[in-house]
Every structure is written in structure tokens, then in C-alpha cells.
Design a protein around this motif. Structure first.
Motif: not given
Length: 244
Positions: A217-227
Motif C-alpha cells: 500500500e505504501h510501495s513505489q513498485d521498485t526493485y528496492l522493495d524486493t531487495l
């Protein structure tokens, strides 16, 4: 009794780590982006607790179907609890977002309970084992404490109540240590592993149904979240391998 008190003292270490994470959330401005990253990291850590620490022990059970059923029962229990929290929040007229906050709080409490259970049972084997298990959980609990209190902060829970909630994390780990040291000691291996499997089912469901959806809900859909998610998993795996 002396060994039990030592086990309690050891179990305080992960709770202190969790409390420190909460204090960081209190005194640091928590942006939605930072909260998303913290939840991803905490989710990775919790899944690592299940996959690295609990499942290898659980699958040693004989017959294995018993512990697998306990795993399913743990997940089903959390689903029922989550629905109950949502129902109470709705009837009291609270915001629906609070449901996720309380669900995450409960999931972290269960994680700390499982930490205490492992420390308590490990201490019955050898205090050195209990010490290693306690030290191995400390660094992993800091992001969890941060994510939990940061979520409550975003939901507008008062600072006093947040501090009380953060301090309350000492209770589940002390309870788990007490059960692990006195009640589980001497019981059948199947019962011990069944309890761990039930705990693992709860933790897995918390990550899938609450932590990750709340993080997105607060994500910017970047690969940093996954990392960050992978980093949380890897961090706990390293701690588990080198400190236990």
C-alpha cells in the motif's frame, strides 16, 4: 530455578532488540516509503524464521502428517483471529487500516513467543545453546519492532499507547521461554514439533495476508522493495547459521 532465571534473562535480549526497533520508529520521522521498506524487511525475516529455523526441525516429526496438519491449523487460526479483529474494529467504528496494524502486532508477538520457546527448550539441553539462540534473534527483531510501531504510528495510535504496546513484547517471549523450559521439557518430540508447526503456520499467514499487502500500500513498485525483502531473509539466515 537458577537455570530458568538465566533462560529468562537470555530471552530478554530479543525483546530488547524489538523494543529498540520501536524506539527508532518513535524518534525518527516515518515516511510511507520507509514503512514499506521496513515491512518488506520484517516480512523477509519472519519467513526466514519459518523456513530456516522452524521447518527443518518440524519435518523431522514422525508421522509428518501430524505436524503438517498443525501448520495448517496455525494458519487457519490466524485467519479466524484476523476476521475477529476486523469484526470488532468495524463494530467499534474504527478505521479498517487498524486491522492490519493489530494483525502485524499479533504476528510479531507470535514470533517472539516462538523465540522464547526455542530459547527455553534449548536451555534445557544446554545453557550455551540457549545463549546462542538468544543472540541469534536480536538483530532480526529490531526491524520487526520498527515496522510494528511505525504502522501503529501511521494509524494515529497515541504515543503512550505505542510505548505500552512496544513494552508488552516482553510478555510473549517470557511466556514462550517459561513454556519451553517447564511444560515442553520432557514431553514427546511430536508434541514439541507440533507446537512449533502451529506457530510456523501463524507466522507464514501473517506475512502473506498482512505484512506484504500492507507494505504494498505504501510501495513505489521498485526493485528496492524486493531487495529489502530478500535482505531480511538473508540476514536472518546468516544469523541462524553463524549464531546457533
Amino acid at each position: 530455578m537458577k537455570e530458568y532465571l538465566i533462560a529468562l534473562a537470555l530471552s530478554a535480549l530479543p525483546a530488547i532488540g524489538n523494543f529498540i526497533g520501536g524506539l527508532i520508529a518513535e524518534y525518527y520521522r516515518v515516511s510511507t516509503r520507509l514503512l514499506s521498506l521496513a515491512l518488506h524487511g520484517a516480512g523477509g525475516i519472519v519467513l526466514a524464521v519459518v523456513g530456516v529455523e522452524l521447518m527443518p526441525q518440524i519435518l523431522q516429526a514422525n508421522p509428518p502428517w501430524v505436524v503438517i496438519l498443525c501448520f495448517f491449523a496455525g494458519g487457519a487460526f490466524f485467519v479466524a483471529l484476523d476476521q475477529a479483529i476486523h469484526l470488532v474494529q468495524t463494530r467499534l467504528g474504527k478505521a479498517q487500516g487498524n486491522t492490519a496494524a493489530w494483525a502485524i502486532f499479533f504476528g510479531v508477538a507470535v514470533d517472539l513467543f516462538s523465540d522464547g520457546l526455542m530459547i527455553g527448550t534449548g536451555s534445557t539441553i544446554a545453557l550455551s545453546l540457549g545463549t546462542l539462540l538468544a543472540l541469534g534473534q536480536v538483530s532480526a527483531d529490531i526491524p520487526e519492532g520498527f515496522a510494528t510501531i511505525a504502522t501503529f504510528k501511521r494509524q494515529g495510535i497515541s504515543r503512550r499507547n505505542r510505548q505500552l504496546l512496544s513494552a508488552s513484547f516482553f510478555f510473549p517471549i517470557f511466556l514462550g521461554t517459561t513454556i519451553g523450559y517447564w511444560a515442553v521439557r520432557g514431553q514427546s518430540l511430536l508434541l514439541q514439533l507440533g507446537l512449533l508447526a502451529f506457530t510456523a503456520g501463524i507466522l507464514t499467514t501473517v506475512v502473506v495476508e498482512e505484512m506484504i499487502p500492507e507494505a504494498h500500500e505504501h510501495s513505489q513498485d521498485t526493485y528496492l522493495d524486493t531487495l529489502i525483502f530478500l535482505g531480511g531473509f538473508s540476514l536472518f539466515a546468516l544469523v541462524s547459521v553463524y549464531f546457533s
